[in-house]
Design a protein around this motif. Structure first.
Motif, PDB file in Angstrom:
ATOM      1  N   LYS A 133       8.309   3.857  -0.942  1.00 29.26           N
ATOM      2  CA  LYS A 133       7.214   4.321  -0.091  1.00 29.26           C
ATOM      3  C   LYS A 133       5.955   4.568  -0.912  1.00 29.26           C
ATOM      4  N   PHE A 134       6.120   5.199  -2.080  1.00 34.03           N
ATOM      5  CA  PHE A 134       4.973   5.460  -2.949  1.00 34.03           C
ATOM      6  C   PHE A 134       4.301   4.145  -3.345  1.00 34.03           C
ATOM      7  N   ILE A 135       5.087   3.186  -3.769  1.00 26.68           N
ATOM      8  CA  ILE A 135       4.516   1.924  -4.238  1.00 26.68           C
ATOM      9  C   ILE A 135       3.829   1.178  -3.092  1.00 26.68           C
ATOM     10  N   THR A 136       4.452   1.139  -1.926  1.00 25.68           N
ATOM     11  CA  THR A 136       3.873   0.369  -0.822  1.00 25.68           C
ATOM     12  C   THR A 136       2.627   1.015  -0.218  1.00 25.68           C
ATOM     13  N   ARG A 137       2.408   2.288  -0.486  1.00 27.79           N
ATOM     14  CA  ARG A 137       1.186   2.944  -0.005  1.00 27.79           C
ATOM     15  C   ARG A 137      -0.030   2.546  -0.831  1.00 27.79           C
ATOM     16  N   GLY A 138       0.203   2.033  -2.024  1.00 25.92           N
ATOM     17  CA  GLY A 138      -0.893   1.610  -2.885  1.00 25.92           C
ATOM     18  C   GLY A 138      -1.232   0.148  -2.655  1.00 25.92           C
ATOM     19  N   GLY A 139      -1.976  -0.420  -3.566  1.00 30.39           N
ATOM     20  CA  GLY A 139      -2.456  -1.793  -3.417  1.00 30.39           C
ATOM     21  C   GLY A 139      -1.461  -2.870  -3.787  1.00 30.39           C
ATOM     22  N   CYS A 140      -0.218  -2.510  -4.071  1.00 32.59           N
ATOM     23  CA  CYS A 140       0.763  -3.488  -4.551  1.00 32.59           C
ATOM     24  C   CYS A 140       1.941  -3.672  -3.605  1.00 32.59           C
ATOM     25  N   LYS A 141       1.713  -3.466  -2.321  1.00 33.00           N
ATOM     26  CA  LYS A 141       2.800  -3.582  -1.351  1.00 33.00           C
ATOM     27  C   LYS A 141       3.432  -4.973  -1.386  1.00 33.00           C
ATOM     28  N   GLU A 142       2.621  -6.018  -1.329  1.00 37.60           N
ATOM     29  CA  GLU A 142       3.159  -7.381  -1.309  1.00 37.60           C
ATOM     30  C   GLU A 142       3.903  -7.700  -2.605  1.00 37.60           C
ATOM     31  N   ALA A 143       3.335  -7.311  -3.732  1.00 42.16           N
ATOM     32  CA  ALA A 143       3.992  -7.560  -5.021  1.00 42.16           C
ATOM     33  C   ALA A 143       5.319  -6.810  -5.093  1.00 42.16           C
ATOM     34  N   PHE A 144       5.348  -5.589  -4.562  1.00 41.58           N
ATOM     35  CA  PHE A 144       6.585  -4.814  -4.562  1.00 41.58           C
ATOM     36  C   PHE A 144       7.642  -5.470  -3.682  1.00 41.58           C
ATOM     37  N   MET A 145       7.242  -5.922  -2.501  1.00 43.42           N
ATOM     38  CA  MET A 145       8.205  -6.552  -1.583  1.00 43.42           C
ATOM     39  C   MET A 145       8.783  -7.826  -2.220  1.00 43.42           C
ATOM     40  N   ALA A 146       7.942  -8.598  -2.890  1.00 39.12           N
ATOM     41  CA  ALA A 146       8.420  -9.815  -3.565  1.00 39.12           C
ATOM     42  C   ALA A 146       9.373  -9.447  -4.698  1.00 39.12           C
ATOM     43  N   TRP A 147       9.035  -8.395  -5.456  1.00 36.20           N
ATOM     44  CA  TRP A 147       9.921  -7.969  -6.540  1.00 36.20           C
ATOM     45  C   TRP A 147      11.245  -7.478  -5.978  1.00 36.20           C
ATOM     46  N   ASN A 156       6.846  -9.271 -13.270  1.00 40.17           N
ATOM     47  CA  ASN A 156       5.603  -9.378 -14.031  1.00 40.17           C
ATOM     48  C   ASN A 156       4.394  -9.180 -13.117  1.00 40.17           C
ATOM     49  N   THR A 157       4.438  -9.798 -11.952  1.00 31.03           N
ATOM     50  CA  THR A 157       3.338  -9.682 -10.995  1.00 31.03           C
ATOM     51  C   THR A 157       3.172  -8.230 -10.545  1.00 31.03           C
ATOM     52  N   LEU A 158       4.278  -7.567 -10.250  1.00 32.12           N
ATOM     53  CA  LEU A 158       4.220  -6.166  -9.837  1.00 32.12           C
ATOM     54  C   LEU A 158       3.646  -5.291 -10.950  1.00 32.12           C
ATOM     55  N   SER A 159       4.087  -5.506 -12.160  1.00 31.13           N
ATOM     56  CA  SER A 159       3.601  -4.728 -13.292  1.00 31.13           C
ATOM     57  C   SER A 159       2.091  -4.902 -13.464  1.00 31.13           C
ATOM     58  N   LYS A 160       1.631  -6.129 -13.404  1.00 39.72           N
ATOM     59  CA  LYS A 160       0.193  -6.398 -13.546  1.00 39.72           C
ATOM     60  C   LYS A 160      -0.595  -5.787 -12.395  1.00 39.72           C
ATOM     61  N   CYS A 161      -0.048  -5.855 -11.188  1.00 41.45           N
ATOM     62  CA  CYS A 161      -0.712  -5.276 -10.025  1.00 41.45           C
ATOM     63  C   CYS A 161      -0.863  -3.765 -10.200  1.00 41.45           C
ATOM     64  N   MET A 162       0.198  -3.110 -10.642  1.00 39.10           N
ATOM     65  CA  MET A 162       0.142  -1.657 -10.825  1.00 39.10           C
ATOM     66  C   MET A 162      -0.886  -1.280 -11.888  1.00 39.10           C
ATOM     67  N   GLU A 163      -0.943  -2.066 -12.947  1.00 37.04           N
ATOM     68  CA  GLU A 163      -1.940  -1.794 -13.984  1.00 37.04           C
ATOM     69  C   GLU A 163      -3.356  -1.989 -13.438  1.00 37.04           C
ATOM     70  N   ALA A 164      -3.535  -3.002 -12.579  1.00 30.39           N
ATOM     71  CA  ALA A 164      -4.848  -3.245 -11.982  1.00 30.39           C
ATOM     72  C   ALA A 164      -5.240  -2.131 -11.009  1.00 30.39           C
ATOM     73  N   HIS A 165      -4.270  -1.456 -10.444  1.00 31.85           N
ATOM     74  CA  HIS A 165      -4.511  -0.340  -9.525  1.00 31.85           C
ATOM     75  C   HIS A 165      -4.029   0.973 -10.151  1.00 31.85           C
ATOM     76  N   SER A 166      -4.290   1.128 -11.431  1.00 32.20           N
ATOM     77  CA  SER A 166      -3.745   2.271 -12.170  1.00 32.20           C
ATOM     78  C   SER A 166      -4.259   3.615 -11.672  1.00 32.20           C
ATOM     79  N   ASP A 167      -5.397   3.632 -10.995  1.00 31.85           N
ATOM     80  CA  ASP A 167      -5.871   4.905 -10.460  1.00 31.85           C
ATOM     81  C   ASP A 167      -4.842   5.507  -9.499  1.00 31.85           C
ATOM     82  N   TYR A 168      -4.217   4.682  -8.670  1.00 28.21           N
ATOM     83  CA  TYR A 168      -3.192   5.166  -7.740  1.00 28.21           C
ATOM     84  C   TYR A 168      -1.825   5.282  -8.418  1.00 28.21           C
ATOM     85  N   TYR A 169      -1.471   4.286  -9.213  1.00 27.51           N
ATOM     86  CA  TYR A 169      -0.119   4.217  -9.765  1.00 27.51           C
ATOM     87  C   TYR A 169       0.065   4.993 -11.073  1.00 27.51           C
ATOM     88  N   GLN A 170      -0.952   5.708 -11.524  1.00 26.74           N
ATOM     89  CA  GLN A 170      -0.878   6.420 -12.801  1.00 26.74           C
ATOM     90  C   GLN A 170       0.368   7.291 -12.952  1.00 26.74           C
TER      91      GLN A 170
END
Length: 187
Positions: free
Chosen positions: A108-122, A142-156
């Motif tokens: 739920k935490f991950i999908t609330r941020g900007g990486c929902k699609e990457a998380f679902m694929a992972w 790898n895609t999920l990891s990069k997405c989280m880093e790109a949205h690090s303000d939320y995923y910190q």
């Protein structure tokens, strides 16, 4: 999220405590892998960043090699599992979750941020890997990891847990290799 990280094979000039040169650690790890029959898989990973797609296959092969020779790598794999348990407990703390609720709340935490699609694929690739007893190293991770880093303000908060895991595992791995060295010196 995965069972290995780029920290597993990171090459630096000194370890974090500045007591053991990383080259010595790398040499010990290569010798350990060689004795266990995984030297070629290990060498393919040295210097690779597990978050890069081109390294995914190398990490997958090393993971498969170690699991296929689990009798030799039992202690090393147990060390990795213990570090993963530390990460799981830290995730529970950051989510204020009970162990049974951790995975659901993390999703739920991950999908609330900007990486929902990457998380679902992972998640789909993770379930497929578990079902087929395959490697958890996938381009989706790898895609999920990069997405989280790109949205690090939320995923910190989650990225901090991952960083703590990597640091903990790195220290434990160095200690394991130094014990291995000491054991070999006593023989």
């Amino acid at each position: 999220m995965g069972s290995m990280s780029s920290t597993d094979l990171k090459q630096e000039s000194k370890s974090e405590n500045n007591q053991v040169p990383t080259k010595e650690v790398g040499d010990r790890l290569q010798e350990f892998m060689k004795k266990g029959g995984c030297e070629n898989s290990y060498i393919a990973c040295v210097g690779c960043d597990s978050r890069e797609d081109e390294c995914t296959e190398a990490y997958s092969m090393l993971e498969k090699c170690m699991k296929a020779r689990s009798d030799y790598f039992e202690t090393y794999l147990a060390l990795k599992n213990a570090s993963a348990e530390v990460m799981a407990r830290e995730i529970e703390v950051f989510l204020h979750a009970k162990p049974n609720d951790r995975d659901e709340l993390l999703g739920k935490f991950i999908t609330r941020g900007g990486c929902k699609e990457a998380f679902m694929a992972w998640r789909d690739s993770y379930e497929e890997a578990k079902k087929n007893k395959g490697s958890l190293y996938t381009p989706a991770l790898n895609t999920l990891s990069k997405c989280m880093e790109a949205h690090s303000d939320y995923y910190q908060p989650f990225l901090a847990v991952v960083k703590n895991y990597e640091e903990h595992y790195s220290k434990e791995r160095i200690a394991f290799l130094m014990r291995l060295r000491d054991d070999l010196n006593r023989m």
